[in-house]
Design a protein around this motif. Structure first.
Motif, short mmCIF file in Angstrom:
data_model
loop_
_atom_site.label_atom_id
_atom_site.label_comp_id
_atom_site.label_asym_id
_atom_site.label_seq_id
_atom_site.Cartn_x
_atom_site.Cartn_y
_atom_site.Cartn_z
N TYR A 110 -2.57 8.33 14.94
CA TYR A 110 -1.94 7.79 13.74
C TYR A 110 -1.54 6.31 13.89
O TYR A 110 -1.89 5.48 13.05
N ARG A 124 7.56 2.17 3.04
CA ARG A 124 7.36 3.61 3.27
C ARG A 124 8.70 4.25 3.57
O ARG A 124 9.74 3.56 3.64
N LEU A 135 9.85 6.66 9.12
CA LEU A 135 8.87 5.94 9.94
C LEU A 135 9.41 4.63 10.51
O LEU A 135 8.69 3.90 11.19
N GLU A 195 -4.83 9.19 4.41
CA GLU A 195 -4.74 9.33 5.87
C GLU A 195 -5.17 10.74 6.26
O GLU A 195 -4.33 11.63 6.49
N ARG A 227 0.82 -1.22 0.00
CA ARG A 227 0.00 0.00 0.00
C ARG A 227 0.84 1.26 0.00
O ARG A 227 2.03 1.25 0.33
N VAL A 270 -3.22 3.30 11.55
CA VAL A 270 -2.38 2.59 10.58
C VAL A 270 -2.45 1.07 10.82
O VAL A 270 -2.64 0.28 9.90
N ALA A 325 0.13 5.23 1.59
CA ALA A 325 -0.85 5.85 2.50
C ALA A 325 -0.49 7.31 2.77
O ALA A 325 -0.07 7.66 3.87
N PRO A 326 -0.66 8.18 1.78
CA PRO A 326 -0.25 9.57 2.00
C PRO A 326 -1.21 10.34 2.91
O PRO A 326 -2.40 10.03 2.97
N SER A 327 -0.68 11.33 3.58
CA SER A 327 -1.51 12.27 4.34
C SER A 327 -1.74 13.48 3.44
O SER A 327 -0.77 14.10 3.01
N1 GLU Z 1 0.51 8.93 6.27
C1 GLU Z 1 1.88 8.76 6.60
C2 GLU Z 1 2.70 9.83 5.90
O1 GLU Z 1 2.26 10.39 4.91
C3 GLU Z 1 2.42 7.40 6.20
C4 GLU Z 1 1.88 6.32 7.02
C5 GLU Z 1 2.46 4.96 6.73
O2 GLU Z 1 2.94 4.73 5.61
O3 GLU Z 1 2.38 4.10 7.60
O4 GLU Z 1 3.79 10.11 6.36
#
Ligand code: GLU
Length: 294
Positions: free
Chosen positions: A183, A201, A205, A46, A10, A187, A12-14
């Motif tokens: 968050y 990612r 993170l 997100e 996946r 997630v 998962a952008p904010s």
């Molecule tokens: N939404 C987070 C971000 O844009 C990423 C979350 C994830 O990949 O677990 O930094």
């Protein structure tokens, strides 16, 4: 005979700002990891935080499609899954694994902490509050956050690029004081609900992954495999930001952005199909990509 459902990767952008070339590169890598292993690929918006915007989210999805990232199913929007998070939080509360926390960020930073605890890790101030103390705090008016009662202070994950990584687990926030699911909780819950078994990612993170893997384990979810990929930095070695100049797809154009990304990976190709043929996770650059905005 039924075939086992393939796993999924996946992105998962904010949606707080347009994707820049570093975000797009991470998305391309997540797609390559998933597709090269026969996985499905899912997108998740997100957007729990109020610094995020629907319009930006739609632009992010358009940009991903333009660069050649394809996805299965409709993108998931976290803001539409509040009941899902609440149900999981209720379950943790029922197991005695959550407690109210009245600390401000300042309280946390100024509290004494264990010798090796990193700055910002929760020192456990509210963990042992008596009923009377809690009632007094409640009266003072600050709405409490809800924290996990963790029974360890570290956890180990395996990362395809970083190997075995052990990092801090503190009493992480499950629900913020303003009622928004945190968050880390969102997630973990979403990855499990969507059958995501591969998390690729940015390596900013990596240090969150032990907390998330620990929480997943507590909730009885399977552990995903991890690959935290190097970030993109500007000419000064600092994390790339929009103010660095031409960094978005709108500014660079799709062809140029794709060419820059594929060259940065060491596989100059014209499209995603070409990249997929060349992709080899073991030959990925391990250093941050220093991007010189033009
Ligand atoms: N939404 C987070 C971000 O844009 C990423 C979350 C994830 O990949 O677990 O930094």
């Amino acid at each position: 005979m039924t075939r086992p459902t393939p796993g999924a990767g996946r992105f998962a952008p904010s949606p707080s700002a347009d994707l820049h070339i570093g975000n797009l590169r991470t998305a391309v890598l997540a797609w390559l990891f998933a597709r090269s292993t026969g996985r499905r690929f899912l997108l998740r918006v997100e957007d729990l935080d109020d610094r995020t915007h629907d319009q930006v989210a739609h632009r992010q999805l358009d940009d991903l499609a333009a660069i050649g990232v394809t996805w299965d199913d409709e993108p998931q929007w976290q803001s539409r899954q509040r009941e899902r998070y609440d149900a999981v939080i209720d379950g943790l509360v029922a197991r005695g694994l959550a407690y109210e926390c009245y600390c401000s960020r300042k309280d946390i930073l100024s509290a004494p902490r264990a010798p090796h605890a990193p700055e910002g890790a929760y020192p456990g101030t509210c963990r042992g509050l008596s009923d009377a103390e809690r009632a007094a705090k409640r009266k003072a008016g600050r709405p409490p956050a809800l924290r996990l009662r963790a029974d360890t202070d570290e956890y180990t994950v395996t990362d395809l690029l970083h190997g075995t990584y052990t990092g801090v687990v503190d009493d992480l926030v499950l629900r913020r004081g303003d009622g928004v699911p945190a968050y880390n909780l969102a997630v973990v819950v979403d990855d499990a609900f969507s059958g995501i078994d591969q998390v690729v990612r940015g390596d900013d993170l990596l240090s969150s992954s032990p907390r998330q893997a620990y929480l997943a384990n507590l909730l009885g979810y399977p552990q995903p495999s991890y690959a935290h990929v190097p970030l993109v930095v500007n000419g000064e070695g600092k994390r790339l930001a929009k103010r660095d100049g031409a960094v978005t797809l709108g500014e660079l154009g799709v062809r140029r952005a794709f060419a820059l990304i594929s060259e940065s990976l060491g596989w100059p190709e014209a499209d995603m199909a070409g990249l997929l043929r060349r992709f080899d996770p073991h030959r990925l650059p391990r250093e941050p990509w220093a991007y010189q905005p033009v």
